[in-house]
Design an enzyme around this catalytic site. Structure first.
Site, mmCIF file in Angstrom:
data_model
loop_
_atom_site.group_PDB
_atom_site.id
_atom_site.type_symbol
_atom_site.label_atom_id
_atom_site.label_comp_id
_atom_site.label_asym_id
_atom_site.label_seq_id
_atom_site.Cartn_x
_atom_site.Cartn_y
_atom_site.Cartn_z
ATOM 1 N N GLU A 12 10.954 1.325 -10.433
ATOM 2 C CA GLU A 12 9.397 1.040 -10.569
ATOM 3 C C GLU A 12 8.692 0.804 -11.773
ATOM 4 O OE1 GLU A 12 8.147 0.571 -7.220
ATOM 5 O OE2 GLU A 12 10.234 1.202 -6.602
ATOM 6 N N TRP A 49 9.051 -2.694 -12.367
ATOM 7 C CA TRP A 49 8.340 -3.558 -11.551
ATOM 8 C C TRP A 49 6.881 -3.863 -12.392
ATOM 9 C CZ3 TRP A 49 7.942 -6.775 -7.408
ATOM 10 C CH2 TRP A 49 8.758 -6.569 -6.484
ATOM 11 N N TRP A 82 -9.729 -19.309 4.346
ATOM 12 C CA TRP A 82 -10.126 -17.734 4.226
ATOM 13 C C TRP A 82 -11.514 -17.687 5.121
ATOM 14 C CZ3 TRP A 82 -6.231 -14.930 2.808
ATOM 15 C CH2 TRP A 82 -5.437 -15.444 1.843
ATOM 16 N N ASN A 110 0.698 4.129 -3.325
ATOM 17 C CA ASN A 110 1.080 2.543 -3.064
ATOM 18 C C ASN A 110 1.337 2.017 -1.774
ATOM 19 O OD1 ASN A 110 2.508 0.266 -4.397
ATOM 20 N ND2 ASN A 110 4.412 1.067 -3.325
ATOM 21 N N TRP A 125 -7.476 -12.811 -0.728
ATOM 22 C CA TRP A 125 -7.194 -11.818 -1.484
ATOM 23 C C TRP A 125 -8.024 -11.451 -3.009
ATOM 24 C CZ3 TRP A 125 -5.443 -12.689 -6.682
ATOM 25 C CH2 TRP A 125 -5.282 -14.075 -6.738
ATOM 26 N N TRP A 165 -1.487 -7.934 -5.293
ATOM 27 C CA TRP A 165 -2.360 -8.653 -4.311
ATOM 28 C C TRP A 165 -1.908 -10.129 -3.944
ATOM 29 C CZ3 TRP A 165 -6.113 -7.331 -1.073
ATOM 30 C CH2 TRP A 165 -6.613 -5.984 -1.251
HETATM 31 P P1 FAD Z 1 4.997 5.641 -9.486
HETATM 32 O O1 FAD Z 1 5.739 5.507 -7.931
HETATM 33 O O2 FAD Z 1 5.326 7.215 -10.097
HETATM 34 O O3 FAD Z 1 5.581 4.561 -10.282
HETATM 35 C C1 FAD Z 1 5.589 4.880 -11.824
HETATM 36 C C2 FAD Z 1 5.010 3.537 -12.461
HETATM 37 O O4 FAD Z 1 5.663 2.584 -12.079
HETATM 38 C C3 FAD Z 1 3.776 3.400 -11.888
HETATM 39 O O5 FAD Z 1 2.592 4.188 -12.776
HETATM 40 C C4 FAD Z 1 3.526 1.896 -12.371
HETATM 41 O O6 FAD Z 1 2.952 1.647 -13.724
HETATM 42 C C5 FAD Z 1 4.694 1.348 -12.092
HETATM 43 N N1 FAD Z 1 4.876 0.823 -10.495
HETATM 44 C C6 FAD Z 1 5.133 1.349 -9.433
HETATM 45 N N2 FAD Z 1 4.760 0.830 -8.571
HETATM 46 C C7 FAD Z 1 4.497 -0.385 -8.865
HETATM 47 C C8 FAD Z 1 4.408 -1.719 -8.256
HETATM 48 N N3 FAD Z 1 4.570 -1.873 -6.951
HETATM 49 N N4 FAD Z 1 4.156 -2.942 -9.069
HETATM 50 C C9 FAD Z 1 4.038 -2.608 -10.367
HETATM 51 N N5 FAD Z 1 4.151 -1.387 -11.006
HETATM 52 C C10 FAD Z 1 4.591 -0.419 -10.181
HETATM 53 N N6 FAD Z 1 -0.547 -0.575 -9.891
HETATM 54 C C11 FAD Z 1 -1.259 -0.377 -11.111
HETATM 55 O O7 FAD Z 1 -0.592 0.171 -12.148
HETATM 56 N N7 FAD Z 1 -2.607 -0.942 -11.242
HETATM 57 C C12 FAD Z 1 -2.958 -1.715 -10.471
HETATM 58 O O8 FAD Z 1 -4.207 -2.041 -10.500
HETATM 59 C C13 FAD Z 1 -2.389 -1.779 -9.242
HETATM 60 N N8 FAD Z 1 -2.933 -2.594 -8.081
HETATM 61 C C14 FAD Z 1 -2.136 -2.515 -6.953
HETATM 62 C C15 FAD Z 1 -2.719 -3.412 -5.819
HETATM 63 C C16 FAD Z 1 -1.896 -3.376 -4.921
HETATM 64 C C17 FAD Z 1 -2.307 -4.488 -3.517
HETATM 65 C C18 FAD Z 1 -0.691 -2.911 -4.464
HETATM 66 C C19 FAD Z 1 0.167 -2.859 -3.199
HETATM 67 C C20 FAD Z 1 -0.171 -2.210 -5.468
HETATM 68 C C21 FAD Z 1 -0.863 -1.997 -6.767
HETATM 69 N N9 FAD Z 1 -0.266 -1.402 -7.746
HETATM 70 C C22 FAD Z 1 -0.950 -1.228 -8.971
HETATM 71 C C23 FAD Z 1 1.046 -0.831 -7.893
HETATM 72 C C24 FAD Z 1 1.443 0.611 -7.423
HETATM 73 O O9 FAD Z 1 0.649 0.946 -6.268
HETATM 74 C C25 FAD Z 1 0.883 1.779 -8.413
HETATM 75 O O10 FAD Z 1 1.451 1.324 -9.555
HETATM 76 C C26 FAD Z 1 1.422 3.115 -8.050
HETATM 77 O O11 FAD Z 1 1.015 3.344 -6.730
HETATM 78 C C27 FAD Z 1 0.862 3.962 -9.069
HETATM 79 O O12 FAD Z 1 1.250 5.329 -8.685
HETATM 80 P P2 FAD Z 1 2.160 6.076 -9.623
HETATM 81 O O13 FAD Z 1 1.964 6.084 -10.960
HETATM 82 O O14 FAD Z 1 2.154 7.509 -8.832
HETATM 83 O O15 FAD Z 1 3.749 5.346 -9.143
#
Ligand code: FAD
Length: 476
Positions: A277, A280, A308, A343, A361, A384
């Protein structure tokens, strides 16, 4: 003043930390007095203005950073204006020779312009990597091109081995006795008032470097060993919630990576999943570096002619968590209450806006940008576009989340819905994700009057899905 050695400038940006800060370490190594500065900049075209929830975070993070610097002997100078102008002026005023900063990638072209302008003024610039696990120029396909698909990107990252070692914070800092006057943080007006919609944030979040490391330790102790299975269940709090700390650079992904090495009793598969993650995030930044307009333009230009629609009432219902679909409403209310959303639910709510309501979006991205404490220029835009299908490694257009089935699959007991949509708290498991199908007696027993205490669905998902598929097919 002419007696003292000339200082160096350390420019803080989205890297509000003292440990594992490559620019800070290099600046300290020179032995020169340090001017630490944070600049509030007017938004240039490729960078979106600060969202409201981020502004709340920034206020507290800057407070923490200023205290951490002070404890070690340096002050934080706050200034406003175009970065290159402010930096050139400070350098001139203090006879500083060099500006040190970490590259933030959302503005690579702007960073280059700043370096060029400062050099023209006779100020040297030292820029460092360290915000990502790997420098974006390093993770490349065999043909030397940037990746567009995550899985091969992740494989290439793994092949590179462990990220670089991290660095401790300096114990002391050589402050500069003649630092320029700082603006007052209070005057920046970053905190909301009347109403203070962020009042509940303080019980949830602890912005700043210390808070980031507490969060990481808590996650390692209580979440990591169940991460792989638990991360998709919004009612369980097993993810790290590091995202706002990472977005503000209070901790580096390399620190999070190394902290999960060699843990006794934790299945390595859980650790790999967490690191994936983190990767990602690197991937999103790679996309942003390749395509700096990621937040505003479709990566896939065939979406440019997409039809849209924009129904103001629908958009408002979505932002308020009043769509009549419980999992969507719970997510949007979590976002409002906490500045954060799980997420899985981000994906469901984004899909609902784009595919059920057919709203562009970018409208959803803007809303998230304003309301998320972790609003991140790369992750938000890339995610997005992923949901819309317009992105690089995008979800296929026919993947349209069914908000009822998603709710039943990932929140089977309805605990997440009940937490954020209290008017459904007494509804039984069978109907908690589909109150509109509940018999009148069941609704009565749960104290619900549809259309009054909780909305009826604003669109019918099955017909909305058909409409979305037809529109998506039209762009072939
Ligand atoms: P954990 O599951 O603990 O993951 C650890 C770290 O990995 C996160 O803090 C993040 O930095 C990274 N990560 C995890 N999932 C993703 C992912 N799918 N894409 C990229 N990095 C990821 N994340 C943001 O940090 N900022 C945003 O503005 C953002 N906007 C989003 C918008 C949409 C529509 C979606 C679907 C996802 C978005 N995310 C965003 C990705 C993700 O949802 C969040 O990073 C995650 O929910 C943060 O929670 P956590 O720190 O507990 O994640």
């Amino acid at each position: 003043m002419s007696q003292s050695p000339s200082p160096v400038i350390l420019w803080f940006r989205r890297d509000l930390r003292l440990s594992d800060n490559a620019a800070l370490s290099a600046a300290v190594e020179t032995g020169a007095p340090l001017i630490a500065i944070f600049i509030r900049e007017p938004a240039p075209t490729t960078v979106m203005p600060l969202g409201a929830a981020q502004a709340w975070w920034l206020h507290h993070s800057l407070t923490a950073l200023a205290n951490d610097l002070k404890d070690r002997g340096a002050d934080l100078v706050l200034a406003s204006g175009r970065a290159e102008d402010v930096l050139a002026e400070v350098a001139k005023e203090t006879c500083a020779s060099t500006v040190y900063f970490n590259r933030c990638y959302e503005r690579d072209d702007i960073d280059r312009d700043i370096a060029r302008d400062l050099k023209r003024e006779g100020v040297a610039v030292e820029a460092f990597h360290g915000q990502l696990l790997q420098d974006p120029q390093v993770v490349r396909t065999g043909a030397g091109k940037p990746f567009r698909v995550f899985t091969p990107f992740w494989k290439a990252m793994q092949a590179l081995g462990e990220p670089r070692d991290t660095v401790e914070a300096p114990k002391t800092l050589p402050g500069f006795a003649f630092s320029p006057r700082s603006e007052r943080l209070e005057d920046w007006d970053l905190l909301p008032h009347r109403p203070n919609w962020a009042a509940s944030f303080e019980n949830i979040w602890h912005p700043g470097e210390a808070g980031a490391h507490e969060r990481l330790s808590d996650f390692i102790e209580n979440g990591l060993s169940d991460y792989r299975e638990g991360r998709d269940v919004p009612a369980r709090d097993v993810t790290s919630r590091l995202s706002p700390h990472l977005a503000h650079g209070e901790i580096t992904p390399a620190q999070a990576w190394h902290a999960t090495s060699g843990l006794a009793g934790v299945d390595p598969a859980q650790v790999t999943h967490f690191r994936r993650e983190l990767a990602w995030r690197d991937f999103s930044y790679n996309l942003l570096v390749t395509f700096p307009d990621l937040a505003t333009r479709n990566w896939n230009s065939s979406f440019d002619g997409f039809q849209w629609s924009f129904d103001r009432k629908h958009f408002r219902a979505w932002t308020k968590g009043l769509t009549g679909y419980p999992i969507v409403d719970a997510g949007m209310r979590q976002l409002w209450q906490e500045g954060y959303m799980h997420n899985r639910v981000r994906m469901i709510t984004a899909s609902f806006l784009i595919k059920d309501l057919m709203i562009d979006w970018r409208k959803g991205e803007d809303w998230y940008w304003d309301t998320l404490v972790d609003a991140d220029p790369a992750n938000n835009a890339a995610s997005w576009q992923w949901v819309a299908g317009s992105g690089a490694d995008a979800s296929p257009f026919f993947r349209i989340f069914n908000p009822i089935l998603q709710g039943e699959k990932f929140d089977p007991d309805g605990d997440y819905v009940r937490r954020y949509v209290p008017e459904l708290a007494k509804l039984n498991r069978k109907y908690v994700h589909r109150p509109f199908e509940a018999p009148e007696m069941v609704l009565q027993q749960a104290g619900i009057v549809l259309g009054q205490t909780y909305p009826k669905p604003i669109v019918d998902h099955a017909s909305a899905r058909d409409r979305a598929l037809a529109t998506y097919r039209s762009i072939g």
